[in-house]
Design a protein around this motif. Structure first.
Motif, PDB file in Angstrom:
ATOM      1  N   TYR A   1       0.785  -1.235   0.070  1.00 14.86           N
ATOM      2  CA  TYR A   1       0.157  -0.072   0.066  1.00 14.86           C
ATOM      3  C   TYR A   1       0.974   1.474   0.122  1.00 14.86           C
ATOM      4  N   GLY A   2       1.522   0.378  -0.563  1.00 17.89           N
ATOM      5  CA  GLY A   2       2.901   2.736  -0.180  1.00 17.89           C
ATOM      6  C   GLY A   2       3.660   2.685   1.204  1.00 17.89           C
ATOM      7  N   GLY A   3       4.065   1.560   2.348  1.00 15.83           N
ATOM      8  CA  GLY A   3       3.902   2.171   3.792  1.00 15.83           C
ATOM      9  C   GLY A   3       3.235   2.556   4.359  1.00 15.83           C
ATOM     10  N   GLY A   4       1.959   3.289   4.223  1.00 15.58           N
ATOM     11  CA  GLY A   4       0.750   3.622   5.249  1.00 15.58           C
ATOM     12  C   GLY A   4       0.103   2.561   6.141  1.00 15.58           C
ATOM     13  N   ILE A   5      -0.507   3.176   6.605  1.00 15.53           N
ATOM     14  CA  ILE A   5      -1.180   1.505   7.899  1.00 15.53           C
ATOM     15  C   ILE A   5      -3.084   1.746   7.297  1.00 15.53           C
ATOM     16  N   LYS A   6      -2.780   1.101   5.525  1.00 18.45           N
ATOM     17  CA  LYS A   6      -3.545   0.676   5.355  1.00 18.45           C
ATOM     18  C   LYS A   6      -5.006   0.759   5.998  1.00 18.45           C
ATOM     19  N   GLN A   7      -5.043   0.127   7.175  1.00 15.50           N
ATOM     20  CA  GLN A   7      -6.437  -0.010   7.297  1.00 15.50           C
ATOM     21  C   GLN A   7      -7.004   1.056   8.241  1.00 15.50           C
ATOM     22  N   LEU A   8      -6.443   1.833   8.534  1.00 12.54           N
ATOM     23  CA  LEU A   8      -7.180   3.380   8.728  1.00 12.54           C
ATOM     24  C   LEU A   8      -7.115   4.840   7.832  1.00 12.54           C
ATOM     25  N   GLU A   9      -7.428   3.802   6.945  1.00 19.55           N
ATOM     26  CA  GLU A   9      -7.498   5.157   5.601  1.00 19.55           C
ATOM     27  C   GLU A   9      -9.343   5.416   5.810  1.00 19.55           C
ATOM     28  N   PRO A  10      -9.687   6.404   5.574  1.00 16.91           N
ATOM     29  CA  PRO A  10     -10.995   7.076   5.730  1.00 16.91           C
ATOM     30  C   PRO A  10     -11.235   6.152   4.636  1.00 16.91           C
ATOM     31  N   VAL A  11     -13.296   6.001   4.361  1.00 12.75           N
ATOM     32  CA  VAL A  11     -13.409   5.463   2.989  1.00 12.75           C
ATOM     33  C   VAL A  11     -15.539   6.133   3.362  1.00 12.75           C
ATOM     34  N   GLY A  12     -16.146   6.157   4.174  1.00 13.14           N
ATOM     35  CA  GLY A  12     -16.703   6.935   4.413  1.00 13.14           C
ATOM     36  C   GLY A  12     -17.247   8.017   4.417  1.00 13.14           C
ATOM     37  N   PRO A  13     -18.486   8.537   4.126  1.00 16.97           N
ATOM     38  CA  PRO A  13     -18.798  10.172   4.231  1.00 16.97           C
ATOM     39  C   PRO A  13     -18.426  10.563   5.705  1.00 16.97           C
ATOM     40  N   MET A  14     -18.436  10.446   6.847  1.00 16.05           N
ATOM     41  CA  MET A  14     -17.707  11.123   7.710  1.00 16.05           C
ATOM     42  C   MET A  14     -16.399  10.726   8.252  1.00 16.05           C
ATOM     43  N   GLY A  15     -15.972   9.993   7.536  1.00 21.01           N
ATOM     44  CA  GLY A  15     -13.864   9.552   7.797  1.00 21.01           C
ATOM     45  C   GLY A  15     -14.541   8.319   8.255  1.00 21.01           C
ATOM     46  N   GLU A  16     -15.137   7.559   8.478  1.00 13.91           N
ATOM     47  CA  GLU A  16     -15.204   6.098   8.726  1.00 13.91           C
ATOM     48  C   GLU A  16     -14.170   5.200   7.541  1.00 13.91           C
ATOM     49  N   ILE A  17     -13.713   4.155   8.729  1.00 12.31           N
ATOM     50  CA  ILE A  17     -13.027   3.553   7.967  1.00 12.31           C
ATOM     51  C   ILE A  17     -13.488   2.351   7.448  1.00 12.31           C
ATOM     52  N   ILE A  18     -12.594   0.712   6.882  1.00  7.06           N
ATOM     53  CA  ILE A  18     -13.900  -0.102   6.940  1.00  7.06           C
ATOM     54  C   ILE A  18     -13.555  -1.097   7.788  1.00  7.06           C
ATOM     55  N   MET A  19     -13.246  -0.777   9.120  1.00 11.67           N
ATOM     56  CA  MET A  19     -13.854  -1.975  10.203  1.00 11.67           C
ATOM     57  C   MET A  19     -15.027  -1.093  10.879  1.00 11.67           C
ATOM     58  N   ASP A  20     -15.008   0.732  10.679  1.00  9.62           N
ATOM     59  CA  ASP A  20     -16.455   0.853  11.312  1.00  9.62           C
ATOM     60  C   ASP A  20     -17.939   0.204  10.534  1.00  9.62           C
ATOM     61  N   TYR A  21     -17.326  -0.276   9.154  1.00  6.66           N
ATOM     62  CA  TYR A  21     -18.774  -1.023   8.872  1.00  6.66           C
ATOM     63  C   TYR A  21     -18.682  -2.269   9.001  1.00  6.66           C
ATOM     64  N   SER A  22     -17.541  -3.307   9.346  1.00 10.44           N
ATOM     65  CA  SER A  22     -17.458  -4.328   9.806  1.00 10.44           C
ATOM     66  C   SER A  22     -17.465  -4.798  11.321  1.00 10.44           C
ATOM     67  N   ILE A  23     -17.982  -3.605  11.486  1.00 11.22           N
ATOM     68  CA  ILE A  23     -17.824  -3.508  14.058  1.00 11.22           C
ATOM     69  C   ILE A  23     -19.596  -3.177  13.360  1.00 11.22           C
ATOM     70  N   HIS A  24     -19.855  -2.242  12.832  1.00 14.08           N
ATOM     71  CA  HIS A  24     -21.427  -1.949  12.161  1.00 14.08           C
ATOM     72  C   HIS A  24     -22.213  -3.048  12.281  1.00 14.08           C
ATOM     73  N   ASP A  25     -22.137  -3.764  11.114  1.00  8.10           N
ATOM     74  CA  ASP A  25     -22.713  -5.158  10.397  1.00  8.10           C
ATOM     75  C   ASP A  25     -22.325  -6.570  11.376  1.00  8.10           C
ATOM     76  N   ALA A  26     -21.365  -6.366  12.146  1.00 12.75           N
ATOM     77  CA  ALA A  26     -21.301  -7.810  12.894  1.00 12.75           C
ATOM     78  C   ALA A  26     -21.927  -7.245  14.406  1.00 12.75           C
ATOM     79  N   ILE A  27     -22.076  -5.779  14.951  1.00 10.58           N
ATOM     80  CA  ILE A  27     -22.704  -5.852  15.786  1.00 10.58           C
ATOM     81  C   ILE A  27     -24.986  -5.801  15.576  1.00 10.58           C
ATOM     82  N   ALA A  28     -25.091  -5.334  14.760  1.00  9.62           N
ATOM     83  CA  ALA A  28     -26.576  -5.965  13.740  1.00  9.62           C
ATOM     84  C   ALA A  28     -26.764  -6.962  13.840  1.00  9.62           C
ATOM     85  N   ALA A  29     -26.072  -7.965  13.381  1.00 13.21           N
ATOM     86  CA  ALA A  29     -26.130  -9.329  13.216  1.00 13.21           C
ATOM     87  C   ALA A  29     -25.876 -10.324  14.676  1.00 13.21           C
ATOM     88  N   GLY A  30     -25.960  -9.521  15.804  1.00 10.05           N
ATOM     89  CA  GLY A  30     -25.882  -9.643  16.912  1.00 10.05           C
ATOM     90  C   GLY A  30     -24.043 -10.188  17.917  1.00 10.05           C
TER      91      GLY A  30
END
Length: 311
Positions: free
Chosen positions: A16-45
Motif C-alpha cells: 500500500y506504499g508504507g501507510g497503515i491501509k487499515q486506517l484509511e477513511p472511506v465513509g462520508p464522515m471519515g469512517e474506515i472499513i473496520m467501522d462498517y464491518s463492526i457495524h454489520d457484526a453488531i447488527a448481526a448479534g
C-alpha cells in the motif's frame, strides 16, 4: 451465547506504499472499513470485538478507531479487547532470524488472542468489506455451536472474480467445495490477477496459471471455536521449523493452511456459507476510490446512515 468478532489489523501494508491501509477513511464522515464491518457484526448479534494490532501502531489505531468503537460498545454493553501480534511470540527455544521484521502471518496473529478468547468467534481482515449477509450467516452458524463437535467450523465463500484488484496481484485462498457444501481444501495462491477471460496466478517462472473465476475463495472470514486455537498453536512449531530452513525472512503461517491440514486429518468440517454481497478491499492505493464509491452508493441506498454511529 456470547460470540466474538476477531479483526486481523496487524498487517504492515507494504504493497500500500508504507501507510497503515487499515486506517484509511472511506465513509462520508471519515469512517474506515473496520467501522462498517463492526457495524454489520453488531447488527448481526456479535457482542464482543477483539482487535489484533501491532504495538507500534497502537496509538494511531486508538485515535482513528479504537477509542470511538470502545465508546460505542460501552453504550451497547459490548466487550472490546486488544491482542498484540509480536514477531518474538514464538515457542520457547525458537530463535527469530536476524533481519526478519515481519510477523509470522495470520495463524500467528490469531494465537495472540489465546488469553482473551473464550467463546465461539468469527475472524475477518481489517481492510476488507464483506457485506451484511455474511456476518448474519456466520453469527447464526456460531450460535448453533455444539461442544460435542469441536471441529465444526464455517467459512464465508466469495467468488474469485469479485475479489480481484485491477492494480496488481493479490493473495487468495482458492477453495475446493464438495457437493455437500463442505470445504475439502484451500490452496493459498499468490499473485492472482484478473485476465480478459477470467483470472490467473503469476508463477515464479513468469508464466500464468489459469484459475476458474467462478471458484470460491477464502477472504479470511471464518467461524471457529476455541478448539481451532489449540490446533493452530499445536502446529506452529512445525511450521517454524520448516520456515526457518526454507524461507526465514518471509515465511508466513496462514489460517487457510491450518484449516486445510485439519480437513485432511478429518479433524474439521468446514461449512461454506455463500454470500451474495460483493466484496471490496484496499490492497493498493488505487483501490481506495472504488471502495469509497461503493460505500457512498450503499449509503445513498439507505443501507447505512450518513453518520454510521449516530445515536
Amino acid at each position: 451465547m456470547k460470540t466474538a468478532l476477531v479483526i486481523l489489523a496487524a498487517g504492515i501494508g507494504a504493497r500500500y506504499g508504507g501507510g497503515i491501509k487499515q486506517l484509511e477513511p472511506v465513509g462520508p464522515m471519515g469512517e474506515i472499513i473496520m467501522d462498517y464491518s463492526i457495524h454489520d457484526a453488531i447488527a448481526a448479534g456479535f457482542d464482543k470485538i477483539v482487535f489484533i494490532i501491532r504495538r507500534d501502531m497502537a496509538e494511531d489505531f486508538r485515535h482513528v478507531i479504537g477509542n470511538r468503537i470502545e465508546a460505542v460498545c460501552a453504550e451497547l454493553g459490548i466487550e472490546v479487547a486488544y491482542a498484540f501480534q509480536e514477531l518474538e511470540d514464538v515457542p520457547q527455544g525458537v530463535q527469530v532470524p536476524a533481519g526478519r521484521t515481519k510477523p509470522w502471518g495470520t495463524g500467528q496473529a490469531l494465537l495472540a488472542c489465546r488469553e482473551v478468547l473464550k467463546e465461539p468467534f468469527a475472524v475477518i481482515n481489517a481492510d476488507d468489506y464483506y457485506g451484511k449477509e455474511a456476518f448474519g450467516r456466520l453469527y447464526a452458524f456460531l450460535q448453533r455451536y455444539d461442544p460435542q463437535k469441536p471441529g465444526a467450523f464455517c467459512m464465508a465463500g466469495f467468488i474469485l472474480r469479485n475479489t480481484l484488484s485491477e492494480h496488481g496481484g493479490v493473495t487468495r485462498g482458492i477453495c475446493y467445495v464438495g457437493r455437500d457444501g463442505y470445504l475439502t481444501r484451500v490452496v493459498e495462491t499468490k499473485h492472482v490477477m484478473p485476465q480478459p477471460h477470467g483470472a490467473a496466478a503469476l508463477r515464479p517462472d513468469g508464466s500464468l496459471q489459469p484459475l476458474d473465476p467462478d471458484s470460491f475463495v477464502s477472504m479470511n472470514m471464518w467461524g471457529f471455536t476455541r478448539s481451532f486455537l489449540a490446533e493452530t498453536g499445536a502446529r506452529f512449531a512445525a511450521f517454524l521449523d520448516n520456515a526457518l530452513k526454507t524461507n526465514p525472512l518471509k515465511g508466513e503461517y496462514f489460517l487457510p493452511s491450518v484449516v486445510s491440514q485439519l480437513i485432511a486429518e478429518d479433524k474439521a468440517q468446514v461449512k461454506v456459507l455463500h454470500s451474495r454481497d460483493k466484496w471490496y478491499g484496499v490492497t493498493y492505493k488505487e483501490d481506495k476510490p472504488v471502495v469509497v464509491a461503493a460505500i457512498a452508493e450503499k449509503t445513498a441506498q439507505g443501507l447505512y446512515p450518513d453518520n454510521l454511529w449516530e445515536v
